[in-house]
Write a protein that holds these residues in place. Structure first.
Motif, PDB file in Angstrom:
ATOM      1  N   ALA A   1       0.695  -1.438  -0.175  1.00  0.00           N
ATOM      2  CA  ALA A   1       0.156  -0.092  -0.018  1.00  0.00           C
ATOM      3  C   ALA A   1       0.784   1.128   0.103  1.00  0.00           C
ATOM      4  O   ALA A   1       0.520   2.563  -0.581  1.00  0.00           O
ATOM      5  N   ARG A   2       2.223   1.059   0.359  1.00  0.00           N
ATOM      6  CA  ARG A   2       2.850   2.233   0.422  1.00  0.00           C
ATOM      7  C   ARG A   2       2.361   3.469   1.195  1.00  0.00           C
ATOM      8  O   ARG A   2       2.544   4.372   0.928  1.00  0.00           O
ATOM      9  N   ASP A   3       1.835   2.984   2.318  1.00  0.00           N
ATOM     10  CA  ASP A   3       1.205   3.969   3.212  1.00  0.00           C
ATOM     11  C   ASP A   3       2.100   4.325   4.422  1.00  0.00           C
ATOM     12  O   ASP A   3       2.950   3.554   4.805  1.00  0.00           O
ATOM     13  N   GLY A   4       1.597   5.623   4.867  1.00  0.00           N
ATOM     14  CA  GLY A   4       2.332   5.947   6.153  1.00  0.00           C
ATOM     15  C   GLY A   4       4.063   5.948   6.037  1.00  0.00           C
ATOM     16  O   GLY A   4       4.374   6.491   5.206  1.00  0.00           O
ATOM     17  N   GLN A   5       4.383   5.216   7.198  1.00  0.00           N
ATOM     18  CA  GLN A   5       6.049   5.033   6.827  1.00  0.00           C
ATOM     19  C   GLN A   5       6.354   4.022   5.865  1.00  0.00           C
ATOM     20  O   GLN A   5       7.793   4.187   5.521  1.00  0.00           O
ATOM     21  N   PHE A   6       5.637   3.462   5.276  1.00  0.00           N
ATOM     22  CA  PHE A   6       6.032   2.554   4.089  1.00  0.00           C
ATOM     23  C   PHE A   6       6.046   3.103   2.914  1.00  0.00           C
ATOM     24  O   PHE A   6       5.293   2.806   1.926  1.00  0.00           O
ATOM     25  N   ARG A   7       6.844   3.998   2.822  1.00  0.00           N
ATOM     26  CA  ARG A   7       7.167   4.882   1.533  1.00  0.00           C
ATOM     27  C   ARG A   7       8.097   4.158   0.802  1.00  0.00           C
ATOM     28  O   ARG A   7       9.054   4.593   0.623  1.00  0.00           O
ATOM     29  N   VAL A   8       7.806   3.060   0.012  1.00  0.00           N
ATOM     30  CA  VAL A   8       8.558   2.288  -0.834  1.00  0.00           C
ATOM     31  C   VAL A   8       8.725   3.338  -2.319  1.00  0.00           C
ATOM     32  O   VAL A   8       7.649   3.570  -2.856  1.00  0.00           O
ATOM     33  N   PRO A   9       9.974   3.420  -2.660  1.00  0.00           N
ATOM     34  CA  PRO A   9       9.910   4.097  -3.978  1.00  0.00           C
ATOM     35  C   PRO A   9       9.140   3.476  -5.057  1.00  0.00           C
ATOM     36  O   PRO A   9       9.237   2.243  -5.189  1.00  0.00           O
ATOM     37  N   ARG A  10       8.699   4.539  -5.862  1.00  0.00           N
ATOM     38  CA  ARG A  10       7.722   4.097  -7.000  1.00  0.00           C
ATOM     39  C   ARG A  10       8.208   3.403  -8.013  1.00  0.00           C
ATOM     40  O   ARG A  10       7.663   2.492  -8.758  1.00  0.00           O
ATOM     41  N   HIS A  11       9.638   3.507  -8.308  1.00  0.00           N
ATOM     42  CA  HIS A  11      10.299   2.623  -9.375  1.00  0.00           C
ATOM     43  C   HIS A  11      10.367   1.403  -8.873  1.00  0.00           C
ATOM     44  O   HIS A  11      10.893   0.482  -9.604  1.00  0.00           O
ATOM     45  N   ILE A  12      10.239   0.783  -7.632  1.00  0.00           N
ATOM     46  CA  ILE A  12      10.239  -0.461  -7.171  1.00  0.00           C
ATOM     47  C   ILE A  12       8.810  -1.240  -7.382  1.00  0.00           C
ATOM     48  O   ILE A  12       7.843  -0.671  -6.954  1.00  0.00           O
ATOM     49  N   ASP A  13       8.759  -2.506  -8.303  1.00  0.00           N
ATOM     50  CA  ASP A  13       7.667  -3.050  -8.562  1.00  0.00           C
ATOM     51  C   ASP A  13       7.358  -4.126  -7.385  1.00  0.00           C
ATOM     52  O   ASP A  13       8.384  -4.695  -6.752  1.00  0.00           O
ATOM     53  N   ILE A  14       6.409  -4.210  -6.851  1.00  0.00           N
ATOM     54  CA  ILE A  14       5.998  -4.890  -5.905  1.00  0.00           C
ATOM     55  C   ILE A  14       4.769  -6.128  -6.239  1.00  0.00           C
ATOM     56  O   ILE A  14       3.623  -5.593  -6.637  1.00  0.00           O
ATOM     57  N   HIS A  15       4.952  -7.220  -5.844  1.00  0.00           N
ATOM     58  CA  HIS A  15       3.861  -8.211  -6.437  1.00  0.00           C
ATOM     59  C   HIS A  15       3.551  -9.151  -5.374  1.00  0.00           C
ATOM     60  O   HIS A  15       4.526  -9.452  -4.796  1.00  0.00           O
ATOM     61  N   ILE A  16       2.319  -9.408  -5.181  1.00  0.00           N
ATOM     62  CA  ILE A  16       1.883 -10.220  -4.064  1.00  0.00           C
ATOM     63  C   ILE A  16       1.112 -11.345  -4.739  1.00  0.00           C
ATOM     64  O   ILE A  16       0.164 -11.164  -5.472  1.00  0.00           O
TER      65      ILE A  16
END
Length: 137
Positions: free
Chosen positions: A54-69
């Motif tokens: 979700a990249r919410d709150g403290q979890f600010r993962v850079p947008r250029h990193i793809d995440i798959h679940i």
């Protein structure tokens, strides 16, 4: 050494249903490394992953990193676990389908040829050809 490709979250807490799953925790994921989450049901593995995605709150993962679940439950079929993970890469799947569609055109227009070149550039950029040998990260 920190880079833009590392994921670092400091001093986070996650609560769910009145239960503290993580308190004052740190998460450091280094680029190029592989990680696994192991724990009993209900300990917060999926909840942590959902916060990261979700990249919410403290979890600010850079947008250029793809995440798959890949969800815990998958429909029963003959597709291997590895292929299920690879199929979950929607961008790769979409680009490959577009490549195949453009290659099937007998006499492509200049616009279609240019689009095919852009599709190939993007496939190279995301390293689509190494998905099977690389496997899930």
């Amino acid at each position: 050494m920190p880079t833009d490709d590392n994921i670092n979250v400091h001093n986070f807490s996650i609560h769910m249903g009145g239960k503290t799953l993580f308190k004052d925790s740190n998460l450091n994921l280094s680029h190029g490394r592989r990680y696994g989450l192991v724990g009993y049901n209900g300990t917060g593995k999926s909840t942590l992953l959902n916060h990261i995605v979700a990249r919410d709150g403290q979890f600010r993962v850079p947008r250029h990193i793809d995440i798959h679940i890949v969800q815990q439950e998958a429909p029963a079929n003959d597709v291997s676990a590895l292929q299920t993970v690879i199929n979950s890469d929607e961008m790769r799947t979409r680009l490959l389908a577009e490549r195949d569609r453009l290659l099937a055109i007998d006499e492509p227009t200049m616009e279609e040829t240019e689009r095919l070149n852009k599709v190939y550039e993007r496939l190279i950029f995301i390293e689509a050809d190494s998905a099977l040998p690389r496997g899930p990260c």
